[in-house]
Motif scaffolding. Sequence first.
Motif, short mmCIF file in Angstrom:
data_model
loop_
_atom_site.label_atom_id
_atom_site.label_comp_id
_atom_site.label_asym_id
_atom_site.label_seq_id
_atom_site.Cartn_x
_atom_site.Cartn_y
_atom_site.Cartn_z
N GLN A 21 39.30 46.95 48.10
CA GLN A 21 38.25 46.02 47.38
C GLN A 21 38.63 45.69 45.98
N ARG A 22 39.12 46.34 45.24
CA ARG A 22 39.47 46.07 44.00
C ARG A 22 40.83 45.28 43.90
N LEU A 23 41.77 45.32 45.05
CA LEU A 23 42.78 44.54 45.25
C LEU A 23 42.28 42.90 45.58
N LYS A 24 41.17 42.94 46.51
CA LYS A 24 40.63 41.60 46.83
C LYS A 24 40.15 40.89 45.41
N ASN A 25 39.52 41.71 44.41
CA ASN A 25 39.01 41.15 43.22
C ASN A 25 40.33 40.74 42.36
N GLU A 26 41.39 41.28 42.61
CA GLU A 26 42.55 40.77 41.67
C GLU A 26 43.09 39.83 42.41
N VAL A 27 43.31 39.67 43.66
CA VAL A 27 43.52 38.32 44.39
C VAL A 27 42.68 37.13 43.86
N GLU A 28 41.34 37.25 43.79
CA GLU A 28 40.53 36.10 43.51
C GLU A 28 40.72 35.73 42.03
N MET A 29 41.06 36.80 41.41
CA MET A 29 41.38 36.48 39.92
C MET A 29 42.83 35.68 39.77
N ALA A 30 43.72 35.93 40.60
CA ALA A 30 44.78 35.21 40.58
C ALA A 30 44.70 33.93 41.05
N LYS A 31 44.04 33.94 42.27
CA LYS A 31 43.81 32.42 42.59
C LYS A 31 43.12 31.53 41.61
N GLU A 32 42.06 31.91 41.05
CA GLU A 32 41.47 31.32 39.86
C GLU A 32 42.51 30.76 38.72
N ILE A 33 43.38 31.51 38.39
CA ILE A 33 44.39 31.14 37.36
C ILE A 33 45.34 30.14 37.87
N SER A 34 45.64 30.25 39.29
CA SER A 34 46.69 29.15 39.80
C SER A 34 45.79 28.08 40.03
N PHE A 35 44.63 28.14 40.32
CA PHE A 35 43.83 26.79 40.51
C PHE A 35 43.55 25.93 39.24
#
Length: 958
Positions: free
Chosen positions: A832-846
């Motif tokens: 679950q923590r990794l999923k949150n990290e993925v969302e944060m990375a997507k936002e940075i990229s976006f």
Amino acid sequence: MLLTPYHAKYFAFELTKRVSTDSVEKLASTLIDAKVDLNPHQVEAALFAFRSPLSKGAILADEVGLGKTIEAGLVLSQKWAERKRRILIISPANLRKQWSQELLDKFYLDSLILETKSFTKEINEGNLNPFDQKDKILICSYQFAKTKAPYLKHIKWDLVVIDEAHRLRNVYKNNSVIAQTIKDTLEPFPKILLTATPLQNSLLELYGLVSIIDDHLFGNLKSFKAQYSRADKYVDSGIYDELKERLKPISKRTLRRQVLEYIQFTSRKAFVFEFFPTDSEHRLYTLVSDYLQREKLYALPASQRKLMTLVLRRLLASSSFAISGTFKRLQEKLLDILKRHEENPLEFENYLNEDYEDYDELKDEWDEEDDEISLEKWFSEEELLEIEEEAELLGSFAKLAESIEVNSKGEKLIAALETGFEEGAKIGASRKAIIFTESKRTQAYLSELLSERGYQGKIVLFNGTNSDKESRKIYQKWLAENKNSDKVSGSPTADMRAALVDKFRNEAEIMIATEAAAEGINLQFCSIVVNYDMPWNPQRIEQRIGRCHRYGQKHDVLVINFLNKRNAADEHVYRLLNEKFNLFNGVFGASDEVLGSIESGVDIERRIAQIYQTCRTTEEISSSFEMLRNELEESIAQKMDATKEELLVNFDEEVHEKLRINLAESREYISKYESLLWKLTQYTLEEDAEFDEGNLTFKISKSFSEAASGNYKLGNKPLSGHFHYRIHHPLAQKILASWSHKTLEEREVIFDYSNSPIKVTGLEPFLNQSGWVTACRLEIESFEKEDYWIAAGVSESGDWIDSELIKRLFSLDANLGASTNLDENTKSLIDQRLKNEVEMAKEISFAKNGEFFDQEYEKLEHWADDMKISLERELQDLDAEIKLKKMEARKAVDLQQKVIAQRAIKDLEKSRSEKRKRLFEAQDEIEQKKESLLSAVENQLEQKLEMEKLFTFKWNLK
């Protein structure tokens, strides 16, 4: 340092991860690999070229002497590392070898120069498109690119670099055939244009260069003229500022004054040695000159008479030894014609090429398309008598040349060298001099002459073949000394050149070089340049001097020239080159600013050749050179004024701040990457190599599958006798690949914090605790591919460890513990923590892609507005014309004239109506074009994710 496989896997990730185009970190591995000094303005320029994944390229317009070749090299080296290897370099013909050598010497990149011979060879070997190459950068001249445009079109280029791009600045003019052909042929592909002089006389030149990169940055020529043609006249208006802003995303220019903190420039100083030819030498010159001025010559093919006449005059001025054999061969050719009644011009052309090594290049540049090739093979009786008379005359020239045993210029060379060495000693320079000649026979004569005058064993010959006994001996010795290093490229030609340059650097005092051979070599350790033969092309002279007078030269460069006092034309040529082009004195590269103001040195060479060929008296010579000087003065005087300069230059303070940041970041990343590569290599090869940590060297005593035995040195300053170890060295690539693909089992890792010299405050709350860590590589693909570090760590007490803090664990010594397994409950929490990290990375990229998108859309908006302005201007012009016609109609007295005038008005009004209709249709077309471009960008906008687990382990922090 005690490492574990988890350290190695993490190090491999950091060394291979793909990062954003605008990050200094993107260039870190390239900067480590390249044998170049770190100059922050070059890093800034390379990053600028990568500015946006949607960018179609950039104009790198740094002032002369700041290393635009290195800037481009960093960009294409990075492309190469990303496996984007369809790369083309278009340069002036005389810079092709220099590019090839620079790529090999500084970036370890192989290249292939394509010209007629190599192109034909490729086709004969079965490659029907020689531009289709695997793992080779292609280099060709402007003329060759134009001629072979159909072949170029069929390659999907990853990058095209165009050197001396100001040659294309008039692409918007209908008569710029080469420029238009290159633009149209390479339109879809990303390009980098290199030029120190992007703007000379008109803002339209800048429009031309920009249009080569991106036709959608400005509208058409009409709209550009309407908006900006007078912008430089009204700098205070908003129009000027608007133009400057629109140029910022595509053009980058740094001035020498802005980088004085990082680079020191030396000067050049001229010495002129006058000589008086003997009566025999002067008689030979006069007789041959008169012969070459004849209206009809049988010895020279009509199709190449101008070019061959130039070469013969250059050989005549070089030495009697250079020209004597040429006369014999011409005589033999005519005697052969008498026997066979047919011409064979290629035979003599090949002979010329053997001695005058620049012949092929000159032929390419001169391109005498206006001369028709004579197909006549048989001669009349009268013509045969004329051929017989000409053959006898050539024979007499050969005899006269052979009778001259002492050349006045050669004798003067002895005194000139001693003066040069004395002056060099005063400034602490090494006793080194390079002598340039245009003839291999003159080269042999000078070698013999200097050997007899005290320089025996201190001379290196350097030419296109290097087949003499001494050169082969030097080569074999060099091969033996460097057999266990990557200085040996495997190419006999390249290795021979390297061997001779090393011999000159380490032992010899004098290098006698033909100009063609010396292209592409860097002789910063030599500070005396001797122009034994003076070319008439100022750009060629600058290239010669530039072999020594370049970035890295620590002393002022002494330029030695010779002046024939019995030749009025030679004196005028020297004055022209010295006074108008400032070639021989002044600050580093100053002459290039003037050289950039002329279209081509070949044009000047042609004009000088024409004067030699047509003027017979001193008065005619003086008058013709005065006319040429005046024309050049007018051309050179038309420099861009200060307001135009400001269009391309940022404020000094802004530049200084950027350079300081770049320098700090670059050094930090280089240090980090070198450290990671060293640790990873040491850990991987601990049983196969001996390591010297203090000098960052290691020795492999026994060959194994991954590497050859020998000494290796990490860093961009290789040691003699060592392989240059770097990230893209085959050994490093194998090590990285092995760890990137390795699967690690779950085990306990015991980190030793208490005995570590490095203190990480964030880890201290976790001392004497344990827990779990999972790390992954997240690939996000939209406009480009980027890799993100996604990690989650938790202690047994339930406290989370920050993703970036997990990286710091790998700065500690560690030992492996027992195998273990992550329980399902903890795994669920970590996932679950990794999923949150993925969302944060997507936002940075976006967010980052949003900025790229905004820039691209703003560009399209400007382009659409420009096109509308162009159409509206056409309507305004028609309105004005109709108004004028109505005034004329009212003034008409005769009824018939009134009818004719009204009929003309009606025709114009009909045309206006059609234009208005066309305007609405065109506006719809523009919107459709804008929508099409927008859709293309949107298609790239969608993020594609790929997650790869790197490892999971149980941590224990002691």
